[in-house]
Design a protein around this motif. Structure first.
Motif, short mmCIF file in Angstrom:
data_model
loop_
_atom_site.label_atom_id
_atom_site.label_comp_id
_atom_site.label_asym_id
_atom_site.label_seq_id
_atom_site.Cartn_x
_atom_site.Cartn_y
_atom_site.Cartn_z
N UNK A 21 38.97 49.52 45.57
CA UNK A 21 39.83 49.34 46.72
C UNK A 21 39.79 47.88 47.19
N UNK A 22 40.92 47.39 47.72
CA UNK A 22 41.01 45.98 48.11
C UNK A 22 39.93 45.59 49.11
N UNK A 23 39.69 46.44 50.12
CA UNK A 23 38.69 46.11 51.13
C UNK A 23 37.29 46.01 50.52
N UNK A 24 36.98 46.91 49.60
CA UNK A 24 35.66 46.87 48.93
C UNK A 24 35.56 45.65 48.03
N UNK A 25 36.64 45.35 47.32
CA UNK A 25 36.64 44.19 46.43
C UNK A 25 36.44 42.90 47.22
N UNK A 26 37.06 42.81 48.38
CA UNK A 26 36.89 41.63 49.23
C UNK A 26 35.43 41.45 49.63
N UNK A 27 34.78 42.54 50.03
CA UNK A 27 33.38 42.44 50.46
C UNK A 27 32.48 42.01 49.31
N UNK A 28 32.72 42.54 48.11
CA UNK A 28 31.93 42.13 46.95
C UNK A 28 32.13 40.63 46.67
N UNK A 29 33.37 40.19 46.75
CA UNK A 29 33.65 38.77 46.52
C UNK A 29 33.00 37.89 47.59
N UNK A 30 33.09 38.33 48.83
CA UNK A 30 32.49 37.53 49.91
C UNK A 30 30.99 37.35 49.67
N UNK A 31 30.32 38.41 49.34
CA UNK A 31 28.87 38.31 49.09
C UNK A 31 28.58 37.35 47.95
N UNK A 183 36.04 23.66 44.26
CA UNK A 183 36.86 23.80 43.06
C UNK A 183 36.78 25.16 42.38
N UNK A 184 35.58 25.73 42.29
CA UNK A 184 35.44 27.01 41.59
C UNK A 184 35.96 28.18 42.41
N UNK A 185 36.39 27.93 43.64
CA UNK A 185 36.92 29.01 44.50
C UNK A 185 38.44 29.08 44.46
N UNK A 186 39.07 28.32 43.57
CA UNK A 186 40.50 28.43 43.32
C UNK A 186 40.68 29.29 42.07
N UNK A 187 41.31 30.45 42.25
CA UNK A 187 41.37 31.47 41.20
C UNK A 187 42.74 31.53 40.53
N UNK A 188 42.72 31.83 39.23
CA UNK A 188 43.93 32.05 38.44
C UNK A 188 44.30 33.52 38.57
N UNK A 189 45.45 33.79 39.19
CA UNK A 189 45.82 35.18 39.45
C UNK A 189 46.15 35.96 38.18
N UNK A 190 46.39 35.26 37.08
CA UNK A 190 46.69 35.96 35.83
C UNK A 190 45.45 36.67 35.28
N UNK A 191 44.29 36.10 35.57
CA UNK A 191 43.06 36.69 35.03
C UNK A 191 42.12 37.18 36.13
N UNK A 192 42.12 36.50 37.27
CA UNK A 192 41.23 36.85 38.38
C UNK A 192 41.98 36.86 39.70
N UNK A 193 42.92 37.79 39.88
CA UNK A 193 43.65 37.83 41.16
C UNK A 193 42.73 38.22 42.31
N UNK A 194 42.96 37.60 43.46
CA UNK A 194 42.19 37.99 44.64
C UNK A 194 42.81 39.25 45.25
N UNK A 195 41.97 40.14 45.77
CA UNK A 195 42.50 41.34 46.43
C UNK A 195 43.25 40.96 47.71
N UNK A 196 44.35 41.65 47.96
CA UNK A 196 45.17 41.35 49.14
C UNK A 196 45.58 42.64 49.83
N UNK A 197 45.71 42.55 51.15
CA UNK A 197 46.17 43.67 51.96
C UNK A 197 47.39 43.23 52.77
N UNK A 198 48.10 44.19 53.34
CA UNK A 198 49.36 43.90 54.01
C UNK A 198 49.22 42.90 55.15
N UNK A 199 48.07 42.91 55.83
CA UNK A 199 47.91 42.04 57.00
C UNK A 199 47.53 40.61 56.63
N UNK A 200 47.23 40.34 55.38
CA UNK A 200 46.81 39.01 54.96
C UNK A 200 47.96 38.01 55.05
N UNK A 201 47.67 36.81 55.51
CA UNK A 201 48.66 35.74 55.59
C UNK A 201 48.42 34.77 54.44
#
Length: 217
Positions: A21-31, A183-201
Motif C-alpha cells: 500500500x502507498x502509505x506503507x511504502x512511504x513509511x518504509x522509504x522514510x525510514x 543526489x541519490x534521492x532523485x528517483x527514476x520512475x521507470x524503475x523506482x517510482x515513488x508511492x503517491x496518494x491523491x492528496x500529494x502535491x
C-alpha cells in the motif's frame, strides 16, 4: 539536469515490494532514507549546503522571486542556512514555517541567522518575528520545499505530517514548487517510482548539489 555534473544514485534506498500500500511504502522509504541521511558527515553536509545555494541561484523562478517561502533545515536534511542568507542578501523576503497559536503551523519572516532559535523542543530553529498567518504562503513567488525524495514525474516524498501538502495547495496559481534533495534521492520512475496518494502535491523542479531539472508537475 542543468549543471556540470550528473546525479549519483549509489546506495539509493528503495525498500518497496510489489503490492505494498502507498502509505506503507512511504513509511518504509522514510525510514530507509532518514537512516541513509544520518550517515552523511557534517563536512559533506556543509559542502552540500553551499552547493545547493549556488545551484538554486541559477533557477530562474528562485533568482527572480521577490518573496520566497522555504524552510530551516534540520541537521541531516539538505542544508538551507547558506540559501537563507543569500536570499536575504539580495533583498528577497524569506518566509519560514513557525509554530503559531494553538500549536498550529504558521509562517514568519527571516531576520538573519542570529534570530533563528529553537523555540519549541524538537522543532527546527524558527524566526522570532510575528506569525503572519497560515495564508502567508499566498505572498510567495516560489516555494522551496523540503523532501525526502523526488522522482522524475514530480512526485515528492515528504516527512509524513501532511502540512506541506496542505500549505502548497494555498499558494497562488502558477507559483512553482522546488524541492531540495541529495543526489541519490532523485528517483527514476521507470524503475523506482515513488508511492503517491491523491492528496500529494507535485513539484515543478528538483535541486540537488549537482544541478537542477524541471519536472512535469
Amino acid at each position: 539536469m542543468h549543471g556540470d555534473r550528473k546525479g549519483s544514485h549509489a546506495r539509493q534506498p528503495y525498500p518497496i515490494v510489489a503490492g505494498m500500500e502507498a502509505a506503507d511504502a512511504k513509511e518504509e522509504l522514510r525510514r530507509a532514507i532518514r537512516a541513509h541521511r544520518a550517515e552523511r558527515s557534517p563536512r559533506l553536509r556543509d559542502a552540500a549546503a553551499r552547493a545547493l545555494a549556488d545551484v538554486l541561484a541559477t533557477v530562474p523562478a528562485v533568482r527572480e522571486a521577490q518573496v520566497v517561502a522555504t524552510y530551516v533545515s534540520r541537521p541531516t536534511e539538505p542544508g538551507t542556512h547558506v540559501l537563507l542568507q543569500q536570499l536575504s542578501d539580495r533583498g528577497a523576503r524569506v518566509l519560514l514555517p513557525v509554530l503559531g497559536a494553538g500549536l498550529a503551523r504558521d509562517w514568519a519572516e527571516y531576520a538573519g541567522p542570529d534570530d533563528l532559535l529553537e523555540r519549541a523542543p524538537g522543532r527546527p530553529p524558527e524566526p522570532g518575528g510575528p506569525a503572519l498567518g497560515v495564508d502567508a504562503i499566498t505572498q510567495a513567488d516560489v516555494v522551496v520545499a523540503p523532501a525526502l525524495a523526488v522522482d522524475d514525474r514530480g512526485v515528492r516524498l515528504g516527512q509524513g505530517g501532511g502540512w506541506y501538502d496542505r500549505s502548497l495547495k494555498m499558494r497562488r496559481p502558477g507559483v512553482p514548487v522546488v524541492a531540495l534533495v541529495f543526489p541519490e534521492e532523485l528517483y527514476d520512475s521507470a524503475t523506482h517510482p515513488l508511492p503517491a496518494e491523491d492528496h500529494d502535491v507535485s513539484v515543478h523542479a528538483v535541486v540537488t548539489p549537482e544541478g537542477w531539472q524541471e519536472l512535469p508537475a
